[in-house]
Design a protein around this motif. Structure first.
Motif, PDB file in Angstrom:
ATOM      1  N   ILE A  83       8.587  50.486 -25.247  1.00  0.00           N
ATOM      2  CA  ILE A  83       7.744  50.721 -24.066  1.00  0.00           C
ATOM      3  C   ILE A  83       7.551  49.384 -23.358  1.00  0.00           C
ATOM      4  CG2 ILE A  83       5.589  51.682 -23.207  1.00  0.00           C
ATOM      5  CD1 ILE A  83       7.258  53.692 -24.766  1.00  0.00           C
ATOM      6  N   ASP A  84       7.971  49.306 -22.111  1.00  0.00           N
ATOM      7  CA  ASP A  84       7.888  48.039 -21.385  1.00  0.00           C
ATOM      8  C   ASP A  84       7.822  48.325 -19.893  1.00  0.00           C
ATOM      9  OD1 ASP A  84       7.733  45.298 -21.137  1.00  0.00           O
ATOM     10  OD2 ASP A  84       9.908  44.984 -21.182  1.00  0.00           O
ATOM     11  N   VAL A  85       7.500  47.307 -19.117  1.00  0.00           N
ATOM     12  CA  VAL A  85       7.400  47.443 -17.666  1.00  0.00           C
ATOM     13  C   VAL A  85       8.307  46.416 -17.008  1.00  0.00           C
ATOM     14  CG1 VAL A  85       5.046  48.324 -17.748  1.00  0.00           C
ATOM     15  CG2 VAL A  85       5.452  45.846 -17.584  1.00  0.00           C
ATOM     16  N   LEU A  86       8.493  46.580 -15.712  1.00  0.00           N
ATOM     17  CA  LEU A  86       9.292  45.647 -14.934  1.00  0.00           C
ATOM     18  C   LEU A  86       8.391  44.616 -14.273  1.00  0.00           C
ATOM     19  CD1 LEU A  86      12.133  44.918 -13.798  1.00  0.00           C
ATOM     20  CD2 LEU A  86      11.549  46.350 -11.817  1.00  0.00           C
ATOM     21  N   THR A  87       8.701  43.341 -14.493  1.00  0.00           N
ATOM     22  CA  THR A  87       7.963  42.252 -13.850  1.00  0.00           C
ATOM     23  C   THR A  87       8.939  41.435 -13.018  1.00  0.00           C
ATOM     24  OG1 THR A  87       8.311  40.637 -15.622  1.00  0.00           O
ATOM     25  CG2 THR A  87       6.464  42.177 -15.890  1.00  0.00           C
ATOM     26  N   THR A  88       8.478  40.354 -12.477  1.00  0.00           N
ATOM     27  CA  THR A  88       9.350  39.476 -11.688  1.00  0.00           C
ATOM     28  C   THR A  88      10.471  38.893 -12.535  1.00  0.00           C
ATOM     29  OG1 THR A  88       7.821  37.644 -12.116  1.00  0.00           O
ATOM     30  CG2 THR A  88       7.528  38.867 -10.049  1.00  0.00           C
ATOM     31  N   VAL A  89      10.257  38.833 -13.839  1.00  0.00           N
ATOM     32  CA  VAL A  89      11.312  38.336 -14.735  1.00  0.00           C
ATOM     33  C   VAL A  89      12.511  39.268 -14.696  1.00  0.00           C
ATOM     34  CG1 VAL A  89      11.921  37.813 -17.134  1.00  0.00           C
ATOM     35  CG2 VAL A  89       9.663  37.172 -16.252  1.00  0.00           C
ATOM     36  N   GLY A  90      12.244  40.567 -14.853  1.00  0.00           N
ATOM     37  CA  GLY A  90      13.319  41.547 -14.814  1.00  0.00           C
ATOM     38  C   GLY A  90      13.961  41.630 -13.436  1.00  0.00           C
ATOM     39  N   GLU A  91      13.155  41.574 -12.396  1.00  0.00           N
ATOM     40  CA  GLU A  91      13.686  41.627 -11.039  1.00  0.00           C
ATOM     41  C   GLU A  91      14.621  40.453 -10.772  1.00  0.00           C
ATOM     42  OE1 GLU A  91      10.181  41.668  -8.692  1.00  0.00           O
ATOM     43  OE2 GLU A  91       9.872  43.842  -8.870  1.00  0.00           O
ATOM     44  N   LYS A  92      14.248  39.284 -11.282  1.00  0.00           N
ATOM     45  CA  LYS A  92      15.094  38.100 -11.100  1.00  0.00           C
ATOM     46  C   LYS A  92      16.402  38.249 -11.853  1.00  0.00           C
ATOM     47  CE  LYS A  92      15.032  33.055 -11.488  1.00  0.00           C
ATOM     48  NZ  LYS A  92      14.232  31.859 -11.899  1.00  0.00           N
ATOM     49  N   GLN A  93      16.337  38.808 -13.065  1.00  0.00           N
ATOM     50  CA  GLN A  93      17.557  39.010 -13.848  1.00  0.00           C
ATOM     51  C   GLN A  93      18.498  39.997 -13.165  1.00  0.00           C
ATOM     52  OE1 GLN A  93      15.691  40.043 -17.652  1.00  0.00           O
ATOM     53  NE2 GLN A  93      16.516  38.163 -18.553  1.00  0.00           N
ATOM     54  N   LYS A  94      17.930  41.065 -12.595  1.00  0.00           N
ATOM     55  CA  LYS A  94      18.751  42.045 -11.880  1.00  0.00           C
ATOM     56  C   LYS A  94      19.445  41.390 -10.688  1.00  0.00           C
ATOM     57  CE  LYS A  94      18.471  46.526  -9.487  1.00  0.00           C
ATOM     58  NZ  LYS A  94      18.801  46.166  -8.118  1.00  0.00           N
ATOM     59  N   LYS A  95      18.707  40.598  -9.931  1.00  0.00           N
ATOM     60  CA  LYS A  95      19.278  39.920  -8.767  1.00  0.00           C
ATOM     61  C   LYS A  95      20.367  38.940  -9.187  1.00  0.00           C
ATOM     62  CE  LYS A  95      18.032  37.368  -4.596  1.00  0.00           C
ATOM     63  NZ  LYS A  95      16.918  36.710  -3.839  1.00  0.00           N
ATOM     64  N   THR A  96      20.144  38.242 -10.269  1.00  0.00           N
ATOM     65  CA  THR A  96      21.143  37.286 -10.761  1.00  0.00           C
ATOM     66  C   THR A  96      22.432  37.994 -11.152  1.00  0.00           C
ATOM     67  OG1 THR A  96      19.413  35.801 -11.590  1.00  0.00           O
ATOM     68  CG2 THR A  96      21.629  35.549 -12.520  1.00  0.00           C
ATOM     69  N   ILE A  97      22.301  39.130 -11.833  1.00  0.00           N
ATOM     70  CA  ILE A  97      23.478  39.909 -12.249  1.00  0.00           C
ATOM     71  C   ILE A  97      24.242  40.406 -11.025  1.00  0.00           C
ATOM     72  CG2 ILE A  97      24.242  42.028 -13.383  1.00  0.00           C
ATOM     73  CD1 ILE A  97      21.818  41.682 -15.295  1.00  0.00           C
ATOM     74  N   SER A 137      17.196  56.251 -10.606  1.00  0.00           N
ATOM     75  CA  SER A 137      17.861  55.895 -11.863  1.00  0.00           C
ATOM     76  C   SER A 137      17.595  54.446 -12.259  1.00  0.00           C
ATOM     77  CB  SER A 137      19.369  56.131 -11.753  1.00  0.00           C
ATOM     78  OG  SER A 137      19.934  55.279 -10.782  1.00  0.00           O
ATOM     79  N   TYR A 138      16.948  53.679 -11.370  1.00  0.00           N
ATOM     80  CA  TYR A 138      16.734  52.249 -11.628  1.00  0.00           C
ATOM     81  C   TYR A 138      15.262  51.919 -11.917  1.00  0.00           C
ATOM     82  CZ  TYR A 138      21.461  50.638 -10.524  1.00  0.00           C
ATOM     83  OH  TYR A 138      22.810  50.391 -10.548  1.00  0.00           O
ATOM     84  N   HIS A 139      14.521  52.858 -12.510  1.00  0.00           N
ATOM     85  CA  HIS A 139      13.165  52.538 -12.969  1.00  0.00           C
ATOM     86  C   HIS A 139      13.290  51.817 -14.306  1.00  0.00           C
ATOM     87  CE1 HIS A 139      10.711  54.486  -9.915  1.00  0.00           C
ATOM     88  NE2 HIS A 139      11.556  55.517  -9.937  1.00  0.00           N
ATOM     89  N   LEU A 140      13.683  50.545 -14.254  1.00  0.00           N
ATOM     90  CA  LEU A 140      14.033  49.783 -15.441  1.00  0.00           C
ATOM     91  C   LEU A 140      12.884  48.857 -15.843  1.00  0.00           C
ATOM     92  CD1 LEU A 140      17.672  48.948 -14.283  1.00  0.00           C
ATOM     93  CD2 LEU A 140      16.918  50.876 -15.698  1.00  0.00           C
ATOM     94  N   SER A 141      13.088  48.150 -16.930  1.00  0.00           N
ATOM     95  CA  SER A 141      12.042  47.259 -17.437  1.00  0.00           C
ATOM     96  C   SER A 141      12.636  45.911 -17.795  1.00  0.00           C
ATOM     97  CB  SER A 141      11.391  47.882 -18.683  1.00  0.00           C
ATOM     98  OG  SER A 141      12.351  47.983 -19.734  1.00  0.00           O
ATOM     99  N   ASP A 142      11.770  44.956 -18.058  1.00  0.00           N
ATOM    100  CA  ASP A 142      12.229  43.638 -18.499  1.00  0.00           C
ATOM    101  C   ASP A 142      13.053  43.763 -19.781  1.00  0.00           C
ATOM    102  OD1 ASP A 142      10.830  42.677 -16.369  1.00  0.00           O
ATOM    103  OD2 ASP A 142       9.308  41.601 -17.539  1.00  0.00           O
ATOM    104  N   ALA A 143      12.613  44.655 -20.663  1.00  0.00           N
ATOM    105  CA  ALA A 143      13.303  44.822 -21.950  1.00  0.00           C
ATOM    106  C   ALA A 143      14.726  45.330 -21.743  1.00  0.00           C
ATOM    107  CB  ALA A 143      12.525  45.786 -22.841  1.00  0.00           C
ATOM    108  N   PHE A 144      14.913  46.170 -20.725  1.00  0.00           N
ATOM    109  CA  PHE A 144      16.258  46.687 -20.439  1.00  0.00           C
ATOM    110  C   PHE A 144      17.211  45.534 -20.162  1.00  0.00           C
ATOM    111  CE2 PHE A 144      19.422  47.650 -17.222  1.00  0.00           C
ATOM    112  CZ  PHE A 144      20.051  48.781 -17.723  1.00  0.00           C
ATOM    113  N   TYR A 145      16.842  44.620 -19.277  1.00  0.00           N
ATOM    114  CA  TYR A 145      17.714  43.503 -18.921  1.00  0.00           C
ATOM    115  C   TYR A 145      17.869  42.533 -20.085  1.00  0.00           C
ATOM    116  CZ  TYR A 145      17.114  45.271 -14.189  1.00  0.00           C
ATOM    117  OH  TYR A 145      17.107  46.071 -13.075  1.00  0.00           O
TER     118      TYR A 145
END
Length: 864
Positions: free
Chosen positions: A276-290, A50-58
């Motif tokens: 349409i977007d992908v997950l990069t280190t930007v999104g991963e960092k935002q998820k960790k911060t949240i 359920s967590y196949h998310l993208s930078d745009a999601f965050y």
């Protein structure tokens, strides 16, 4: 019930759309919106799928003014009342409910559990699959993000309304058509449905999700689960998005298709675009911060209703079965307070609980690694304070208090370092009641009784908003090293009244027997008894009044204090004014005024169920239970007679109900010991669309011709059984609305209890109400009197129950409608044929064109 709630969350998942873009994130603009809004399709699980998310999601989640899920988790509290407030009565175990036994080591395991009613909502996953799962379901992650960053949080639909619709769908489930089933099998290709739906979700293929959900459910079920809710959610998005930028999350199956949320928004004039977007280190960092950000939780003072424990807790703590739970919805943390009675005063040796017994269980039952363990001891209690960290990296805290009466376990869980950050705000402020030698007068919040007890007391069940609110008390008097206990049990069963003297003695006898005590002295005049536990004296006393049973006891107390304790017990009135509301049943045509809050399930028709059958003439039965907050209840039986059921005259109708009231079951039996009119007394809970044929009649005929009696059971029972007697009975007929009204109170000479009845017979149905009362009942119970006096049939049926139904059968069996002819032929066994009907029956058999499959029915008519 927890499984039902989990199923509900799972069902709030998927949906479809005609768009072909494979994405779960959609932009909503136009139609006068000042800011763009966004819609995301979720899957209500905490698996990583359920967590196949993208930078745009965050990005869009964090930039939104308003965050919304299908329903607001803060409103889910209302569902817990529907899921947990249950009544469980078992007459065979009534006397053993009073039993107490010293706590054994194997009974300590619940003290290590963090399971509570909030488990479907909380974070902090500690299962064996933790490394393959996220901390919480995606919907809750979205909600928590909104709360953490001070966004407005709301829901697109009403949680209770949607839940009831889903429950109704489950009770009224239709099977999909065969051609639909075959189409689904082609898509599944020998895979299970969950695997296929996971694959489509992983691929973000909302069109295929829409397709398989339309195939797996019937059209009716799909409308309830998906289509109708799509309209509600689209309307909410339309309204909310006009007030600010909205980030909304709905189950992925609500997105696609002509009736999906996306298409509905387009019809309203909005522009809907895929992102349409992908997950990069930007999104991963935002998820960790949240996930690592935990704003300071709001804490409120909390005290258990017996005053044994005080501490700060999160909003809305709930206590069920001696477990108090609360949740920090914003951060996903939770606190459990679990209380286990020691009952060590029932041990033959005067031993105190050994803390090492608890200590020996820590290594195997505390999750992950124990970082710190401290033993503490005061004059009032001793215990352990434990800090640990799970394998998934979540901090936890446990504290155990061993008191003279119970073990209290307080645990705090959450994700990451949440517990480490805020544990001291809770644990440093815990207060446990000090030992005292004074006495207090106690009356439950619901009223009902009062008693004087030592001030140092553990009291459970002191609640007015639950059905199962019977009181248990254990008290300790330090000055005498004496223990006092009280157990209340509500029993509303009216199936059989028992000899009251026997019940007093049996409650106490089972208590002694369980604790292997003998040399018992009974005083039947005062309903007291005594024995010894080792060198300690134990005394018991019972009270029975109406539906209430009480066992009071003391261990190691002086006779003077014991006498004062027993003599202080007294029955009182109810504790508060109750708000009533008229319940109007439009299906079974009656109305009645009952307490609103405690009967919430009744007003919501929760778990309502109606069995369908092709034979539309069958009798129909439904049982209701109306509750009061003092443990009383009233049963109502609705019974719609079979269309061809009838009574010969008024006397036969009176005999039927008055014999039923007096439980004169033998009078319902024919000369062979078989129940007459068996179908009248049998709940039709099966589909009787074919005839049950057997050799039963041949066996009966053989027995009777040989002169054997079918059964002497009732004769044997009646020899030693006390007869029921009428304390009062009456009959009235309301000519204006053609209603017969029967009322009665019955009891036995050796019982202090009685059964109050009231029955309405109107048209082709009856409504029988009954409840357990005291034999000397003074019509002074507001709940009973209001409920009995307010019951009113609302049916417009003017059919007479005395009407001869054979002519009606002839009309039905010659009807032009197939369904009526079918039901008539399937109901021949219900006909009561009199001598005057002989010519008509003969003519029918000779002239009616029976189909081959109905020849059996023709044979049945010939036996009359």
């Amino acid at each position: 019930m927890k499984k039902i709630f989990a199923a509900f969350l799972l069902l709030l998942s998927f949906t479809s759309i005609a768009q072909t873009e494979k994405t779960l994130l959609w932009e909503i603009s136009g139609n006068g919106l000042a800011k763009k809004s966004y819609l995301y399709g979720t899957m209500h699980v905490n698996e990583k799928i359920s967590y196949h998310l993208s930078d745009a999601f965050y990005k869009h989640l964090l930039e939104a003014d308003i965050v919304s899920n299908e329903s607001n988790p803060e409103s889910w509290e209302v569902l817990f009342d529907l899921l947990t407030n249950q009544e469980n009565e078992n007459s065979q175990k009534l006397y053993s409910r009073f039993n107490l036994a010293p706590l054994k080591k194997e009974a300590l395991y619940p003290l290590f559990s963090n399971v509570n009613i909030y488990n479907t909502m909380t974070s902090g996953n500690n299962s064996e699959q933790a490394d393959f799962q996220e901390n919480t379901v995606l919907d809750m992650f979205i909600h928590q993000t909104g709360k953490k960053y001070n966004k407005k949080v709301t829901g697109l639909e009403d949680a209770q309304e949607s839940f009831l619709k889903v429950m109704k769908m489950q009770n009224d489930m239709e099977e999909p058509k065969e051609e639909v089933r075959m189409a689904l099998m082609k898509i599944l290709k020998n895979r299970n449905f969950q695997t296929v739906s996971n694959d489509f979700y992983r691929e973000k293929d909302i069109v295929m999700l829409d397709s398989i959900y339309k195939l797996i459910y019937s059209k009716k079920s799909h409308n309830i689960l998906i289509t109708e809710r799509n309209v509600t959610m689209a309307n909410s998005i339309d309204s909310i998005a006009k007030t600010g930028s909205l980030f909304a999350a709905v189950g992925a199956a609500h997105l696609a298709g002509k009736e999906g949320v996306l298409q509905l928004l387009i019809k309203k004039g909005y522009t809907v675009k895929p992102i349409i977007d992908v997950l990069t280190t930007v999104g991963e960092k935002q998820k960790k911060t949240i996930e690592e950000y935990f704003p300071n939780p709001i804490l409120n003072p909390f005290t258990t209703k017996d005053g044994m424990l005080k501490m700060p807790l999160f909003k809305n703590p709930r206590t069920i079965n001696e477990v108090t739970a609360c949740i920090d919805l914003t951060n996903g943390g939770s606190v459990n307070i679990n209380r286990l009675p020691l009952n060590y005063f029932l041990k033959k040796k005067d031993d105190a609980f050994n803390p090492k017994a608890l200590d020996s269980l820590f290594f195997e039952n505390i999750a992950g690694t124990i970082i710190e363990k401290k033993f503490f001891e005061t004059e009032n209690y001793k215990g352990y304070d434990i800090k640990n960290k799970t394998k998934s990296g979540n901090a936890q805290r446990y504290r155990y208090y061993i008191t003279p009466l119970e073990i209290i376990a307080v645990s705090m869980t959450g994700t990451g370092d949440y517990v480490r950050q805020y544990e001291n705000q809770l644990f440093d402020k815990i207060e446990i009641k000090n030992l005292q030698s004074s006495w207090d007068s106690f009356t439950p919040l619901k009223g009902g009784f009062s008693v004087k007890i030592p001030s140092y007391s553990v009291i459970h069940g002191n609640d007015i908003d639950r059905i199962d609110n019977d009181i248990t008390i254990q008290s300790y008097d330090k000055s005498e090293n004496a223990f006092y206990f009280l157990t209340e049990e509500s029993f509303n069963g009216t199936a059989e009244l028992e000899n009251t003297a026997y019940e007093h003695k049996q409650i106490q006898a089972e208590f002694y027997m369980q604790n292997e005590l003998d040399d018992i002295t009974h005083n039947t005049s005062t309903n007291e008894s005594s024995s010894k536990i080792g060198e300690k004296k134990i005394r018991l006393k019972t009270f029975i009044k109406g539906n209430k049973y009480f066992l009071l006891g003391t261990v190691n107390a002086s006779d003077k204090n014991t006498d004062n304790y027993f003599q202080s017990f007294d029955f009182t009135k109810n504790g508060r004014i109750v708000i009533n509301k008229i319940y109007n049943d439009t299906v079974n045509d009656f109305k009645v005024e009952i307490p609103e809050k405690i009967n919430k399930k009744t007003f919501l028709n929760f778990e309502d169920y109606e069995f369908k059958t092709k034979n539309s003439f069958l009798s129909r039965n439904k049982n209701y239970t109306f509750y009061a907050d003092n443990g009383r209840d009233i049963d109502l039986e609705y019974n719609k007679f079979h269309k061809y059921e009838s009574f010969e005259n008024l006397d036969s109708l009176k005999n039927y109900f008055f014999r039923d009231y007096s439980k004169d079951y033998k009078s319902f039996m024919d000369s062979h010991g078989r129940f007459q009119n068996f179908e009248e007394n049998y709940e039709e809970d099966y589909d009787e669309d074919y005839d049950y044929q057997s050799n039963e009649s041949l066996i009966y005929n053989f027995i009777y011709k040989k002169g054997f009696s079918y059964s002497k059971w009732f004769d044997l029972v009646e020899k030693n059984d006390e007869k029921y007697e009428f304390l009062s009975k009456s009959y009235n007929f309301n000519k204006e609305d053609n209603t017969h009204v029967f009322e009665a109170v019955v009891s036995k000479s050796n019982a202090t209890q009685a059964i109050k009845y009231k029955t309405f017979v109107k048209g082709n149905a009856y409504y029988k109400m009954q409840t357990l009362i005291e034999r000397d009942y003074k019509n002074d119970n507001a709940f009973i009197e209001k409920t009995f006096s307010s019951l009113e049939p609302t049916s417009k049926d003017t059919t007479s129950i005395f009407e001869d139904k054979f002519d009606l059968f002839l009309n039905d069996v010659n009807s032009k409608k197939d369904t009526i002819r079918f039901s008539a032929m399937e109901s021949i066994d219900e006909l009561k044929i009199a001598d005057k009907d002989f010519d008509a029956v003969t003519n029918f058999i000779d002239t009616f064109k029976f189909k081959d499959l109905k020849n059996l029915k023709k044979k049945h008519l010939r036996v009359y």
